[in-house]
Design a protein around this motif. Structure first.
Motif, mmCIF file in Angstrom:
data_model
loop_
_atom_site.group_PDB
_atom_site.id
_atom_site.type_symbol
_atom_site.label_atom_id
_atom_site.label_comp_id
_atom_site.label_asym_id
_atom_site.label_seq_id
_atom_site.Cartn_x
_atom_site.Cartn_y
_atom_site.Cartn_z
ATOM 1 N N ASN A 281 0.827 -1.214 0.000
ATOM 2 C CA ASN A 281 0.000 0.000 0.000
ATOM 3 C C ASN A 281 0.862 1.265 0.000
ATOM 4 O OD1 ASN A 281 -2.284 -1.550 -0.025
ATOM 5 N ND2 ASN A 281 -2.639 -1.438 2.188
ATOM 6 N N GLU B 50 0.723 4.145 -2.962
ATOM 7 C CA GLU B 50 0.492 5.558 -2.674
ATOM 8 C C GLU B 50 1.663 6.418 -3.152
ATOM 9 O OE1 GLU B 50 -0.364 6.098 1.409
ATOM 10 O OE2 GLU B 50 -2.200 4.895 1.385
ATOM 11 N N LYS C 287 -3.042 4.838 -5.722
ATOM 12 C CA LYS C 287 -3.762 4.587 -4.478
ATOM 13 C C LYS C 287 -5.069 3.844 -4.714
ATOM 14 C CE LYS C 287 -5.380 7.032 -0.361
ATOM 15 N NZ LYS C 287 -5.537 8.356 0.308
ATOM 16 N N CYS D 195 -5.144 0.062 -4.080
ATOM 17 C CA CYS D 195 -4.889 -0.511 -2.751
ATOM 18 C C CYS D 195 -6.011 -1.471 -2.358
ATOM 19 C CB CYS D 195 -4.786 0.604 -1.708
ATOM 20 S SG CYS D 195 -3.338 1.670 -1.933
#
Length: 723
Positions: free
Chosen positions: A711, A715, A720, A723
């Protein structure tokens, strides 16, 4: 006892000799060379006391000296002949005046003694008498004698109303000057940029609008070769400039188009009157010059009217009125100037008039029947004008295609295209032919690299940087070539460049008995031949970035390839070129070319992906030498998917080809592809991932000990949403 020399100028070794005065010349500064030529025996010296003894007895000038014409003698004869402005006339008068003021006490003083003058007093006297004394002494020349040390020169005071260029001009004059400056610089290449400046000059009233039209009109008629460009200027101004209220109450608003057409009409109708006024000029030379000016203005106005018609700024009925007026009455022959103007007008707009749906064909036939009558041998017109009529008739028979192209303003791209057509090659190859490489010189940007490092290495003994050692000049083995040798060498280089360019398209020249041309014509080029032509294609494409030209070359290769294996050599070389060059520019250009190969040239998508897949399979080893390779290939694959050249599922298939042990390489490849899909994709990133069937966790998960959690990685890379 002090001795006095009788040589003129007084005592001292640098005094001048009497010989210069005896020859009738004026007193001159003594030179060291003349004094050295006199020996001690030739110089007679007397003491001052000895000479003073003769003061009482020799009070009058002897007759011989009183009537002597020698300049050295001060007498009435020389004063009358030479005037008071000469140096000889002033000699000795200052000392006599000083003697009278001192009541005769100066007899005991040394005649050389002079009162010292302070620097400030001296500078004041010099500045006071500079206007008169400098002119007398130097005949009007400026005295450049430096001021004494410590003396300040006159301070220059700037006047409150000092003159400066344009300082006293009003806003209208400044606007007119700006408009003229822009029109003097305008060319087809700079047209858009300078037109923006012209529109921002401040054309905000009817008077400025009229002045602008007058300037443009004069430029157009005096520069007929640029009439088409000035017609574009008029078209742009007529669209952009607003209407202005009329100065007359109840009058029509002032517009650019109305004033321009009125100007053209006044010039057209006033041409005959201007020719009639030539008869009143008596001087033949002035009459010929005036006749030439009238003719240039008339022909320029006709050309501008034709160009404005082609821009749809003049109605067709106005043009027919001009033609009818120039032809005149059918019962009489028109003036030669009108016939010549008519020929120029038909050359400009004849093609458009012939194709006009509003004009009956009978009207054009009537015009040319009249021209044929004027071109006949029985006509009384000058032979030059009759041949002009015949040229227009022949031009119409040739569908308005001129035998010789007239010089007109062109952009650089049009000039390059014309040069390519003259050389018989594609426009992309004109750069090498017009600017051939030789003797260490190169065109900037060739192959994306510069040869300057190689040249420096050769000059500096193999050192790659100028900071790593002293500069060593290159050795010249031969003398500088002559002008004739330069011309010969340039001709050879251009011929060689042209041969290379043609060989890149049709292959090396072979004898007629060879079977290779026939094989290429029937689609029998093997893999080696295809790869050779692909190298030439890629090198040229990387230089000029002309995708259309590259697509044409690819189609030629596809048509001549022997089989699928031979065609695969082309796509294999394209993919390998990206890895070898390893630049984003090359990657971007090659992705566009590969997409065009699939969509426009009939290259199978499976062939492209197979070559890309083979390179990706060895990506772990390639990344050791080319660290950018995973990211570049990931971006290329994503762009091919976005353009529709490859299916979305190829992303998952390509990722699985990377060995599981090469986790960083696979991670960089997949991340670069996903970021490109998100940035430039036509649909959302999640939809691309779903269609491809990519296992994001397996593709992007690295060693958490070194790379961190998944994750955090997503990001960090702007992914993102995955995720």
């Amino acid at each position: 006892m002090e001795t006095i020399s009788l040589r003129p100028g007084g005592t001292g070794p640098t005094a001048g000799t009497f010989a210069s005065f005896a020859m009738g010349s004026r007193p001159q500064a003594p030179s060291e060379s003349t004094s050295k030529r006199l020996s001690s025996e030739d110089v007679i010296k007397y003491t001052k006391d000895f000479i003073v003894q003769f003061r009482e007895r020799c009070s009058e000038m002897p007759v011989e000296l009183a009537t002597s014409p020698l300049e050295v003698v001060i007498n009435d004869v020389n004063d009358d002949a030479m005037g008071d402005d000469t140096a000889a006339a002033q000699w000795g008068k200052k000392e006599a005046a000083n003697a009278e003021k001192s009541d005769g006490k100066s007899d005991a003083k040394d005649w050389k003694d002079k009162p010292e003058v302070s620097s400030g007093e001296k500078s004041g006297k010099e500045s006071k008498n500079s206007g008169s004394d400098s002119k007398k002494k130097s005949g009007g020349r400026v005295d450049l004698t430096p001021l004494p040390v410590g003396t300040e020169g006159a301070e220059i005071v700037k006047a409150e109303n000092a003159w400066a260029r344009g300082a006293t001009d009003d806003a209208k004059t400044k606007t007119t000057r700006a408009i003229k400056g822009i029109l003097n610089k305008i060319t087809p290449e700079k047209f858009d940029r300078l037109m923006e400046q012209l529109l921002e000059c401040g054309i905000d009233d009817a008077a400025t609008l009229s002045e602008t039209i007058s300037i443009v009109f004069d430029k157009a008629i005096w520069e007929p070769g640029f009439c088409g460009m000035y017609a574009d200027v008029c078209l742009r101004l007529s669209k952009e400039l607003p209407e202005f209220p009329s100065g007359v109450e109840g009058g029509k608003p002032v517009t650019f188009r109305r004033i321009l057409l009125n100007t053209c009409q006044e010039e057209f109708e006033g041409a005959g009157k201007a020719r009639d006024e030539l008869e009143s000029i008596a001087d033949p030379n002035e009459r010929a010059a005036a006749a030439k000016r009238v003719k240039v203005r008339t022909m320029g106005n006709i050309k501008l009217i034709g160009e404005l018609y082609k821009k749809r700024m003049i109605a067709e009925k106005i043009l027919h009125a001009c033609v009818t007026d120039l032809l005149g009455s059918p019962s009489s022959e028109p003036p030669e100037e009108n016939v010549e103007a008519l020929c120029n007008l038909l050359v400009t707009v004849g093609k458009e008039l012939d194709a006009s749906p509003k004009l009956p064909k009978q009207m054009m036939e009537m015009y040319f029947a009249r021209l044929a009558a004027l071109a006949d041998e029985t006509s009384t017109l000058d032979s030059r004008v009759r041949f002009l009529c015949r040229d227009v008739i022949e031009l119409r028979k040739a569908d308005w295609v001129p035998r010789v192209k007239k010089l007109e303003a062109m952009t650089l791209s049009e000039i390059h295209a014309e040069a390519a057509a003259a050389l018989g090659i594609s426009p992309a190859q004109t750069e090498e032919i017009l600017f051939p490489e030789a003797d260490g010189w190169e065109v900037v940007g060739k192959n994306g690299r510069s040869a300057s490092s190689n040249n420096l290495a050769a000059m500096g003994g193999g050192k790659q940087s100028s900071l790593s050692g002293p500069y060593v000049a290159a050795s010249h083995k031969a003398a500088m070539p002559t002008e004739k040798e330069k011309l010969k060498r340039d001709a050879q280089l251009r011929e060689a460049a042209r041969e290379r360019a043609q060989a890149a398209l049709v292959g090396p020249a072979t004898p007629a008995t060879s079977s290779e041309p026939a094989a290429a014509a029937t689609g029998a080029m093997d893999a080696e031949k295809v790869e050779e032509k692909t190298k030439s294609l890629v090198n040229e494409y990387m230089q000029v970035a002309d995708l259309k030209e590259a697509v044409l070359c690819v189609k030629e290769i596809v048509a001549g390839a022997k089989d699928a294996n031979a065609l695969a050599a082309m796509t294999k070389h394209m993919v390998a070129h990206v890895v070898d060059v390893s630049t984003e520019k090359a990657n971007d250009l090659m992705a566009k070319l590969l997409a065009a190969c699939v969509k426009q040239c009939g290259v199978s998508a499976d062939v492209v992906f197979a070559d890309l897949e083979n390179t990706i399979e060895a990506l772990e080893d390639i990344a050791i030498d080319v660290p950018m390779a995973p990211k570049l290939l990931g971006v290329m694959l994503a762009r091919l998917i976005i353009e529709g050249a490859l299916e979305a599922g190829t992303l998952n298939a390509a990722t699985l080809k990377i060995d599981e042990g090469a986790v960083p390489t696979r991670r960089d490849f997949a991340a670069a592809a996903l970021k490109e899909l998100k940035k430039n994709g036509k649909v959302g990133l999640a939809e691309y991932v779903t269609k491809s069937g990519l296992d994001v966790k397996a593709a992007l998960t690295g060693d958490e000990k070194f790379d961190g959690p998944l994750n955090a990685f997503l990001e960090k890379n702007g992914l993102k949403e995955l995720c």
